[in-house]
Write an enzyme that holds these catalytic residues in place. Structure first.
Site, mmCIF file in Angstrom:
data_model
loop_
_atom_site.group_PDB
_atom_site.id
_atom_site.type_symbol
_atom_site.label_atom_id
_atom_site.label_comp_id
_atom_site.label_asym_id
_atom_site.label_seq_id
_atom_site.Cartn_x
_atom_site.Cartn_y
_atom_site.Cartn_z
ATOM 1 C CE LYS A 80 -0.324 -0.515 5.092
ATOM 2 N NZ LYS A 80 -1.065 -0.894 6.157
ATOM 3 N NE ARG B 69 -6.238 -0.288 11.444
ATOM 4 C CZ ARG B 69 -5.051 -0.253 10.785
ATOM 5 N NH1 ARG B 69 -4.248 0.515 10.953
ATOM 6 N NH2 ARG B 69 -4.931 -1.650 10.273
ATOM 7 C CE1 TYR C 116 11.226 31.647 3.546
ATOM 8 C CE2 TYR C 116 11.398 29.364 3.464
ATOM 9 C CZ TYR C 116 11.218 30.377 2.925
ATOM 10 O OH TYR C 116 10.895 30.500 1.520
ATOM 11 C CG MET D 264 8.268 23.219 -0.907
ATOM 12 S SD MET D 264 7.170 24.126 -1.694
ATOM 13 C CE MET D 264 6.178 24.843 -0.777
HETATM 14 C C1 LIG Z 1 -0.361 -1.996 6.867
HETATM 15 C C2 LIG Z 1 -1.211 -3.149 7.096
HETATM 16 C C3 LIG Z 1 -0.342 -4.507 7.424
HETATM 17 C C4 LIG Z 1 1.123 -4.384 7.225
HETATM 18 O O1 LIG Z 1 1.682 -3.634 8.393
HETATM 19 P P1 LIG Z 1 3.441 -3.648 8.643
HETATM 20 O O2 LIG Z 1 3.433 -3.296 10.024
HETATM 21 O O3 LIG Z 1 3.844 -2.730 7.793
HETATM 22 O O4 LIG Z 1 3.841 -4.990 8.294
HETATM 23 C C5 LIG Z 1 -0.886 -5.700 7.427
HETATM 24 N N1 LIG Z 1 -2.140 -5.457 7.684
HETATM 25 C C6 LIG Z 1 -2.965 -4.629 7.347
HETATM 26 C C7 LIG Z 1 -4.474 -4.727 7.978
HETATM 27 C C8 LIG Z 1 -2.519 -3.341 7.525
HETATM 28 O O5 LIG Z 1 -3.366 -2.035 7.389
#
Ligand SMILES: *Cc1c(COP(=O)(O)O)cnc(C)c1O
Length: 375
Positions: free
Chosen positions: A38, A137, A258, A306
């Site tokens: 991701k 979550r 800055y 930046m």
């Molecule tokens: C991001 C995520 C992972 C991977 O997590 P890491 O700590 O980077 O290994 C696995 N499962 C879910 C549901 C996630 O959101």
């Protein structure tokens, strides 16, 4: 190698990613290892990362969003499952089904929407079901999932490819929440005994065997970040260098950057380098962090801009530095974990914020490939 006409260079070692995948896969076997790619492969380039992992034998991928799945599917082909961890946005069901992605159904609303689509299409649709086992979550409670497990229509409409949950404290092997979540998850899996199960992210992959289930979902560990005390031996993956744009000498009383936050107390030799917060370099490293050259620390002076920041190169061991030279920001002298610690954050955030302006060099089979047009 061709000269790189960019003021910052991110080098991604795909061989190291493959080695990290191999070591996780060996550790969890006979459980399988998927890969979480991701957020553009944790900022490093989802397509290149996923292609390398595919060549290493990975056949299950996880992303967070539909658009990320779209981009990967083009490359991986229809037979490689891509799970969408954030699930279904309202109205996205048809698009998701047409593309052949597998949504992680996180709520009863999402389950109902996916079932409605299955009924209207007269076919079972593939999905993962996430159970909330204590992180609060994403995912259905066990109480919400239980009636589904007794509903024959659910079994007809949903081709359940995975039952999963996520650990809140997987990076802390001694945390009592891990065993509590595993216990709740085991009960949840009992509701859907035919579906493969998954609980472990990177941290969980280094917990005892019971946490590995059918498939693990490592992300950050693939990129060389230690997910916990048990995870020695992962190879670092990314190095970052930035180029010196200008060198100047200033005298006492002269301010820098800055707000003129830094004022020289004596003569100082400064270099302004071509990386800033728009490139993901944390702004709160102003006056705190450092760059490195040949093992010499070069402190950041004044605020991070930046597109640039200024470092002190007065150290006589850095006397040879000249405009156009590269200094190290992530590499052998300064790990991603060092940067994250100095910036008061975690390696995940530093990685995923690395911007799109760096020239990217991908190394695979010992060969360098320069991505994009910034060469
Ligand atoms: C991001 C995520 C992972 C991977 O997590 P890491 O700590 O980077 O290994 C696995 N499962 C879910 C549901 C996630 O959101």
């Amino acid at each position: 190698m061709a000269q790189i006409l960019s003021s910052s260079i991110l080098r991604i070692d795909l061989d190291a990613i493959r080695a990290n995948y191999r070591s996780i896969a060996a550790r969890v076997a006979p459980a399988r290892a998927g890969a979480v790619v991701k957020a553009n492969g944790y900022g490093l380039g989802a397509e290149q990362v996923a292609a390398a992992l595919y060549r290493e034998g990975c056949r299950t991928f996880f992303v967070a969003r539909l658009v990320e799945a779209d981009a990967l599917a083009v490359m991986l082909g229809a037979d490689v499952p891509i799970f969408i961890l954030n699930g279904l946005d309202p109205g996205a069901e048809s698009r998701c089904a047409d593309a052949g992605h597998i949504p992680v159904l996180n709520s009863s609303t999402q389950v109902a929407a996916w079932r409605r689509l299955a009924v209207s299409r007269g076919t079972a649709l593939p999905a993962a079901l996430q159970l909330d086992t204590g992180m609060s979550r994403l995912g259905l409670s066990l109480a919400e999932a239980e009636p589904l497990s007794r509903d024959p229509a659910f079994a007809r409409e949903i081709d359940l490819r995975l039952v999963m949950t996520h650990l809140a404290c997987g990076d802390d092997p001694d945390h009592p929440a891990n065993a509590a979540q595993l216990g709740a998850f085991t009960a949840g899996c009992g509701l859907f005994p035919d579906a493969p199960a998954s609980i472990a992210n990177s941290g969980g992959s280094f917990l005892p065997k019971g946490f590995h289930c059918a498939i693990v979902r490592p992300g950050v560990a693939l990129f060389g970040v230690d997910p916990g005390p048990a995870a020695a031996g992962l190879r670092p993956v990314a190095t970052l260098h930035a180029r010196i744009l200008q060198i100047r000498e200033i005298g006492p009383g002269v301010g820098v950057g800055y707000g003129l936050d830094h004022v020289a107390r004596g003569p100082q030799r400064l270099a302004t380098i071509g990386i800033g917060y728009a490139d993901g370099w944390p702004r709160n490293l102003g006056g705190v962090g450092r760059a490195w050259w040949d093992g010499v620390a070069l402190p950041i002076v004044g605020r991070v801009s930046m597109d640039s920041l200024t470092i002190d190169i007065s150290d006589p061991r850095a006397a040879a530095l000249a405009e156009g030279d590269l200094v190290e920001l992530i590499g052998p002298s300064q790990s991603l974990a060092d940067v994250a610690r100095d910036a008061g954050t975690i390696p995940y955030e530093v990685l995923t914020r690395l911007g799109s302006r760096h020239a990217r060099i991908f190394v695979e089979d010992g060969q360098s490939q320069i991505a994009g047009d910034r060469i």
